[in-house]
Design an enzyme around this catalytic site. Structure first.
Site, PDB file in Angstrom:
ATOM      1  N   HIS A 288      -7.671  58.452  31.980  1.00  0.00           N
ATOM      2  CA  HIS A 288      -9.089  57.184  30.747  1.00  0.00           C
ATOM      3  C   HIS A 288     -10.798  58.178  31.596  1.00  0.00           C
ATOM      4  O   HIS A 288     -10.089  59.039  32.707  1.00  0.00           O
ATOM      5  CB  HIS A 288      -9.312  56.394  32.364  1.00  0.00           C
ATOM      6  CG  HIS A 288     -10.372  55.114  32.253  1.00  0.00           C
ATOM      7  ND1 HIS A 288     -10.532  54.690  30.844  1.00  0.00           N
ATOM      8  CD2 HIS A 288     -10.941  54.797  32.830  1.00  0.00           C
ATOM      9  CE1 HIS A 288     -11.194  54.074  30.940  1.00  0.00           C
ATOM     10  NE2 HIS A 288     -12.212  54.026  32.329  1.00  0.00           N
ATOM     11  N   ASP A 305     -18.128  52.286  33.996  1.00  0.00           N
ATOM     12  CA  ASP A 305     -16.543  52.637  33.756  1.00  0.00           C
ATOM     13  C   ASP A 305     -16.128  51.654  32.716  1.00  0.00           C
ATOM     14  O   ASP A 305     -15.813  50.542  33.262  1.00  0.00           O
ATOM     15  CB  ASP A 305     -15.353  51.994  35.579  1.00  0.00           C
ATOM     16  CG  ASP A 305     -13.652  52.162  34.509  1.00  0.00           C
ATOM     17  OD1 ASP A 305     -13.217  52.380  33.912  1.00  0.00           O
ATOM     18  OD2 ASP A 305     -13.329  51.554  35.122  1.00  0.00           O
ATOM     19  N   CYS A 358     -12.443  55.358  25.507  1.00  0.00           N
ATOM     20  CA  CYS A 358     -13.518  55.654  27.060  1.00  0.00           C
ATOM     21  C   CYS A 358     -13.743  56.548  26.622  1.00  0.00           C
ATOM     22  O   CYS A 358     -15.338  56.157  26.919  1.00  0.00           O
ATOM     23  CB  CYS A 358     -12.292  55.508  28.055  1.00  0.00           C
ATOM     24  SG  CYS A 358     -10.772  56.721  27.665  1.00  0.00           S
TER      25      CYS A 358
END
EC number: 3.4.22.-
Length: 418
Positions: A288, A305, A358
């Site tokens: 990630h 995030d 992401c």
């Protein structure tokens, strides 16, 4: 001398008894003895006869309890027993008998067939004909529990929602591909051409959750050294000359630190090893991308995030960054003594329905921040995940088209120092 008895009174002489003659017993005592013996013998005989009758009665009762006792078969050979099942669809069955009279017919019952007891035909003096008993009716099969029976019942609507979610996920994955470190670095180089205050920090190797603080402190220390005209102490970037790097450090006001995170490794060395293994396999796995923006001019730390709490809860991350901000106040103090503040950008999961977008979301958020750092663009995101990723796909296509002409792994030239 005279005798006292009178001589004139004489008694007749008693004749001597003969000892050889038997003494005779009277007949009356003899008859009584015979009667006693006869009565005793009669009593004994009656007792014996009574006991015999009792034994005979019990013996006959025991014989009667055996199954062969009351049968009238003359032969000792046991007759085979014939069992005749009566199924529903078959016609009435007749029980064959070896005797001349016609056999009785067993009519079909109106109720469902039940197990029929064995019927033993009467024996005849002639030998019975051998007969083969018909096969027994098949037993009803036991219900077999399959895997579907063991699983709990799931409503149909759940399957429909799962299918729709799967189709939505495939659509999103097709819209936004996964971005690796090369694309992210090119995107940073492109952003530098638009905003000169951004320094395109290399993402090979990228920072991790274990060393991003040390990397930020090292860059700020080198910036202070450049401003003082001193040599830098940190390591130089791989694809940038020292002179060009010093120019970048001199003019930078914003540090975009991309962090690569994987939940499995617990140390920096294990994280780098996992990163190499996934790169060899060509898979993203559970990795990630995270983004920490160090805004030197606004004295602010911004944490983004797209999965909201993939590393840790936002509350814990904010506490950790608050402590780090106090450390930055000592490393790079402001002239007006302004302190670093902390902001957690994402308030929810941004990349819904996608597991590989992401990196693109981090670049999109950085682009929004560069345009207007004081406006929260995340509040204007569409609610529908497909529409949200369609907008992201437009940004991705624009970035990929813009970085096509940029050289591979090459820092852009910074402006000359004044």
């Amino acid at each position: 001398m005279l005798s006292p008895t009178n001589s004139t009174s004489k008694t007749a002489p008693v004749p001597p008894q003969d000892s050889s003659k038997p003494v005779l017993i009277s007949e009356e005592p003899q008859n009584q003895l015979l009667q006693k013996v006869a009565r005793t013998a009669l009593v004994v005989l009656l007792v014996v006869v009574t006991l015999g009758l009792i034994l005979l009665f019990y013996s006959f009762s025991d014989l009667q309890s055996f199954p062969w006792c009351c049968q009238t078969r003359p032969s000792t050979k046991e007759q085979p027993t014939i069992s005749i099942p009566v199924p529903l669809p078959s016609p009435p069955l007749a029980v064959p008998r070896p005797s001349t009279p016609p056999p009785p017919v067993i009519s079909r019952p109106s109720m469902p067939p039940a197990p029929t007891p064995a019927i033993s035909p009467p024996s005849t003096p002639s030998a019975p004909k051998p007969s083969t008993p018909p096969p027994l009716p098949p037993k009803a099969p036991k219900p077999v529990k399959t895997q579907e029976d063991l699983l709990p019942f799931v409503p149909e609507q759940v399957f429909v929602e799962m299918y729709e979610d799967m189709a939505r996920r495939r659509t999103i994955e097709a819209l936004v591909p996964a971005w690796d470190s090369d694309i992210i670095f090119k995107c940073l180089c492109y952003f530098h051409t638009l905003y000169q205050g951004l320094i395109p920090l290399e993402t090979f190797p990228p920072a991790t959750i274990f060393n991003f603080k040390q990397k930020i402190i090292s860059i700020l220390e080198d910036k202070k050294a450049v401003l003082r005209g001193e040599p830098i102490k940190g390591s130089l970037p791989i694809c940038c000359s020292e002179e060009n790097y010093r120019r970048h450090l001199h003019g930078t006001t914003l540090l975009p630190v991309f962090m690569w995170y994987h939940p499995t490794p617990k140390t920096l060395s294990d994280t780098m090893q996992t990163m190499k293994q996934l790169a060899i396999k060509g898979s993203v796995g559970a990795s990630h991308w995270l983004l920490v923006i160090v805004d030197i001019q606004a004295r602010r730390l911004v944490y983004f995030d797209s999965l909201y709490n993939y590393v840790m809860s936002p509350e814990d991350m904010e506490k950790d960054l608050q402590s780090f901000a106090q450390q930055l106040d000592q490393v790079y103090p402001a002239y007006d003594s302004q302190k670093f503040s902390v902001k957690i950008a994402a308030k929810e999961v941004i990349q819904k329905g996608s597991g590989s977008s992401c990196g693109a979301w981090c670049c999109q958020f950085l682009h929004w921040y560069l345009r207007d750092p004081f406006t929260d663009a995340l509040n204007d995101l569409p609610v529908d995940s497909v529409e949200r990723h369609e907008n992201l796909a437009s940004f991705v296509q624009a970035c990929e088209a813009a970085v096509q002409d940029l050289p591979e792994l090459f820092w852009p030239e910074a402006k000359a120092l004044f």
